[in-house]
Design a protein around this motif. Structure first.
Motif, PDB file in Angstrom:
ATOM      1  N   MET A   1      28.498 -12.318   0.937  1.00 17.30           N
ATOM      2  CA  MET A   1      27.971 -11.184   0.220  1.00 17.30           C
ATOM      3  C   MET A   1      27.015 -10.429   1.137  1.00 17.30           C
ATOM      4  O   MET A   1      26.111 -10.991   1.702  1.00 17.30           O
ATOM      5  N   SER A   2      27.231  -9.148   1.273  1.00 19.73           N
ATOM      6  CA  SER A   2      26.287  -8.358   2.059  1.00 19.73           C
ATOM      7  C   SER A   2      25.377  -7.600   1.113  1.00 19.73           C
ATOM      8  O   SER A   2      25.727  -7.307  -0.020  1.00 19.73           O
ATOM      9  N   LEU A   3      24.207  -7.306   1.585  1.00 18.54           N
ATOM     10  CA  LEU A   3      23.229  -6.598   0.788  1.00 18.54           C
ATOM     11  C   LEU A   3      23.656  -5.150   0.670  1.00 18.54           C
ATOM     12  O   LEU A   3      23.918  -4.490   1.660  1.00 18.54           O
ATOM     13  N   SER A   4      23.756  -4.674  -0.546  1.00 20.11           N
ATOM     14  CA  SER A   4      24.057  -3.273  -0.779  1.00 20.11           C
ATOM     15  C   SER A   4      22.887  -2.691  -1.554  1.00 20.11           C
ATOM     16  O   SER A   4      22.704  -2.974  -2.733  1.00 20.11           O
ATOM     17  N   PHE A   5      22.086  -1.914  -0.880  1.00 26.74           N
ATOM     18  CA  PHE A   5      20.858  -1.401  -1.466  1.00 26.74           C
ATOM     19  C   PHE A   5      20.700   0.048  -1.069  1.00 26.74           C
ATOM     20  O   PHE A   5      20.719   0.375   0.108  1.00 26.74           O
ATOM     21  N   THR A   6      20.567   0.908  -2.046  1.00 20.03           N
ATOM     22  CA  THR A   6      20.295   2.306  -1.778  1.00 20.03           C
ATOM     23  C   THR A   6      18.952   2.638  -2.408  1.00 20.03           C
ATOM     24  O   THR A   6      18.853   2.743  -3.637  1.00 20.03           O
ATOM     25  N   PRO A   7      17.918   2.761  -1.583  1.00 23.61           N
ATOM     26  CA  PRO A   7      16.589   3.046  -2.134  1.00 23.61           C
ATOM     27  C   PRO A   7      16.522   4.473  -2.675  1.00 23.61           C
ATOM     28  O   PRO A   7      17.273   5.349  -2.242  1.00 23.61           O
ATOM     29  N   PRO A   8      15.623   4.711  -3.598  1.00 23.57           N
ATOM     30  CA  PRO A   8      15.455   6.079  -4.103  1.00 23.57           C
ATOM     31  C   PRO A   8      14.968   7.017  -2.994  1.00 23.57           C
ATOM     32  O   PRO A   8      14.263   6.590  -2.075  1.00 23.57           O
ATOM     33  N   ALA A   9      15.341   8.269  -3.087  1.00 20.42           N
ATOM     34  CA  ALA A   9      15.012   9.249  -2.043  1.00 20.42           C
ATOM     35  C   ALA A   9      13.510   9.393  -1.831  1.00 20.42           C
ATOM     36  O   ALA A   9      13.054   9.609  -0.703  1.00 20.42           O
ATOM     37  N   TRP A  10      12.726   9.260  -2.879  1.00 22.04           N
ATOM     38  CA  TRP A  10      11.282   9.420  -2.740  1.00 22.04           C
ATOM     39  C   TRP A  10      10.677   8.361  -1.819  1.00 22.04           C
ATOM     40  O   TRP A  10       9.658   8.598  -1.190  1.00 22.04           O
ATOM     41  N   LEU A  11      11.343   7.191  -1.732  1.00 19.85           N
ATOM     42  CA  LEU A  11      10.817   6.121  -0.893  1.00 19.85           C
ATOM     43  C   LEU A  11      10.828   6.525   0.589  1.00 19.85           C
ATOM     44  O   LEU A  11       9.893   6.231   1.329  1.00 19.85           O
ATOM     45  N   ALA A  12      11.871   7.214   1.017  1.00 22.41           N
ATOM     46  CA  ALA A  12      11.942   7.683   2.406  1.00 22.41           C
ATOM     47  C   ALA A  12      10.860   8.725   2.680  1.00 22.41           C
ATOM     48  O   ALA A  12      10.292   8.762   3.777  1.00 22.41           O
ATOM     49  N   LYS A  13      10.558   9.548   1.677  1.00 21.37           N
ATOM     50  CA  LYS A  13       9.494  10.544   1.861  1.00 21.37           C
ATOM     51  C   LYS A  13       8.152   9.852   2.079  1.00 21.37           C
ATOM     52  O   LYS A  13       7.359  10.262   2.928  1.00 21.37           O
ATOM     53  N   VAL A  14       7.915   8.795   1.325  1.00 20.09           N
ATOM     54  CA  VAL A  14       6.682   8.015   1.494  1.00 20.09           C
ATOM     55  C   VAL A  14       6.686   7.335   2.858  1.00 20.09           C
ATOM     56  O   VAL A  14       5.694   7.373   3.585  1.00 20.09           O
ATOM     57  N   GLY A  15       7.810   6.722   3.216  1.00 25.48           N
ATOM     58  CA  GLY A  15       7.919   6.018   4.499  1.00 25.48           C
ATOM     59  C   GLY A  15       7.639   6.909   5.692  1.00 25.48           C
ATOM     60  O   GLY A  15       6.985   6.495   6.655  1.00 25.48           O
ATOM     61  N   ARG A  16       8.120   8.143   5.641  1.00 20.03           N
ATOM     62  CA  ARG A  16       7.891   9.074   6.755  1.00 20.03           C
ATOM     63  C   ARG A  16       6.429   9.463   6.906  1.00 20.03           C
ATOM     64  O   ARG A  16       6.001   9.912   7.953  1.00 20.03           O
ATOM     65  N   ARG A  17       5.645   9.296   5.862  1.00 15.29           N
ATOM     66  CA  ARG A  17       4.225   9.670   5.907  1.00 15.29           C
ATOM     67  C   ARG A  17       3.316   8.526   6.364  1.00 15.29           C
ATOM     68  O   ARG A  17       2.141   8.732   6.619  1.00 15.29           O
ATOM     69  N   LEU A  18       3.873   7.323   6.455  1.00 18.47           N
ATOM     70  CA  LEU A  18       3.062   6.182   6.884  1.00 18.47           C
ATOM     71  C   LEU A  18       2.745   6.286   8.372  1.00 18.47           C
ATOM     72  O   LEU A  18       3.599   6.692   9.168  1.00 18.47           O
ATOM     73  N   PRO A  19       1.549   5.900   8.775  1.00 17.87           N
ATOM     74  CA  PRO A  19       1.188   5.951  10.201  1.00 17.87           C
ATOM     75  C   PRO A  19       2.089   5.034  11.037  1.00 17.87           C
ATOM     76  O   PRO A  19       2.411   3.919  10.619  1.00 17.87           O
ATOM     77  N   CYS A  20       2.475   5.514  12.193  1.00 15.88           N
ATOM     78  CA  CYS A  20       3.355   4.761  13.095  1.00 15.88           C
ATOM     79  C   CYS A  20       2.810   3.367  13.390  1.00 15.88           C
ATOM     80  O   CYS A  20       3.556   2.397  13.380  1.00 15.88           O
ATOM     81  N   GLY A  21       1.515   3.278  13.641  1.00 16.66           N
ATOM     82  CA  GLY A  21       0.925   1.981  13.978  1.00 16.66           C
ATOM     83  C   GLY A  21       1.062   0.967  12.861  1.00 16.66           C
ATOM     84  O   GLY A  21       1.357  -0.201  13.111  1.00 16.66           O
ATOM     85  N   LEU A  22       0.890   1.395  11.631  1.00 11.24           N
ATOM     86  CA  LEU A  22       1.017   0.504  10.483  1.00 11.24           C
ATOM     87  C   LEU A  22       2.449  -0.020  10.355  1.00 11.24           C
ATOM     88  O   LEU A  22       2.673  -1.220  10.177  1.00 11.24           O
ATOM     89  N   VAL A  23       3.400   0.885  10.476  1.00  7.72           N
ATOM     90  CA  VAL A  23       4.817   0.494  10.390  1.00  7.72           C
ATOM     91  C   VAL A  23       5.179  -0.416  11.555  1.00  7.72           C
ATOM     92  O   VAL A  23       5.848  -1.434  11.379  1.00  7.72           O
ATOM     93  N   SER A  24       4.721  -0.066  12.745  1.00  7.09           N
ATOM     94  CA  SER A  24       5.050  -0.852  13.938  1.00  7.09           C
ATOM     95  C   SER A  24       4.459  -2.256  13.884  1.00  7.09           C
ATOM     96  O   SER A  24       5.098  -3.213  14.316  1.00  7.09           O
ATOM     97  N   LEU A  25       3.251  -2.384  13.334  1.00  5.12           N
ATOM     98  CA  LEU A  25       2.652  -3.716  13.193  1.00  5.12           C
ATOM     99  C   LEU A  25       3.528  -4.625  12.337  1.00  5.12           C
ATOM    100  O   LEU A  25       3.750  -5.783  12.672  1.00  5.12           O
TER     101      LEU A  25
END
Length: 143
Positions: A1-25
């Motif tokens: 079984m492979s994971l099939s997940f489509t997150p809501p579009a608003w989640l990507a908008k939030v993700g793009r606003r997160l600081p690079c350092g926080l995501v990279s950590l």
């Protein structure tokens, strides 16, 4: 079984606003955990290079360096990288599990690769040859 997940579009908008350092950590924490628990030892050719992994459907971009066989975060959002990989969360999980290979994802245009092509081949061959731990399959219900 492979994971099939489509997150809501608003989640990507939030993700793009997160600081690079926080995501990279967080991304580096996962890579370091895999390195220590699963023996994910990067080849010497990866040392000294910066990489970006973008999870497109979450809007997250992890930027890190490989130094002396260890992964280290890069905190500048616009840092130059030697190799960039972009795919969805489901495709990265399938790649990590070994249920799909990088060639398949690339030719289906689900994995975008840019930068140093020789380095890209080294990473691809390394991932293909890496032993996947049993707990990874159990984590996503493949046991």
């Amino acid at each position: 079984m492979s994971l099939s997940f489509t997150p809501p579009a608003w989640l990507a908008k939030v993700g793009r606003r997160l600081p690079c350092g926080l995501v990279s950590l967080h991304g580096v924490a996962g890579l370091e955990l895999a390195r220590k628990l699963a023996g994910l030892t990067p080849p010497a050719e990866l040392n000294g290079h910066a990489y970006a992994i973008t999870v497109s459907d979450l809007g997250l971009r992890h930027v890190f360096r490989c130094e002396h066989g260890r992964f280290r975060p890069v905190f500048q959002a616009g840092a130059d990288v030697s190799l960039s990989l972009t795919a969805t969360l489901s495709d990265f999980i399938a790649l990590g599990q070994g249920t799909l290979d990088a060639d398949t994802l690339f030719f289906q245009r689900r994995l975008m690769i840019s930068g140093d092509t020789e380095l890209g081949l080294i990473v691809k061959n390394w991932l293909d040859a890496s032993q996947r731990p049993a707990w990874l399959a159990r984590l996503f219900g493949q046991a």
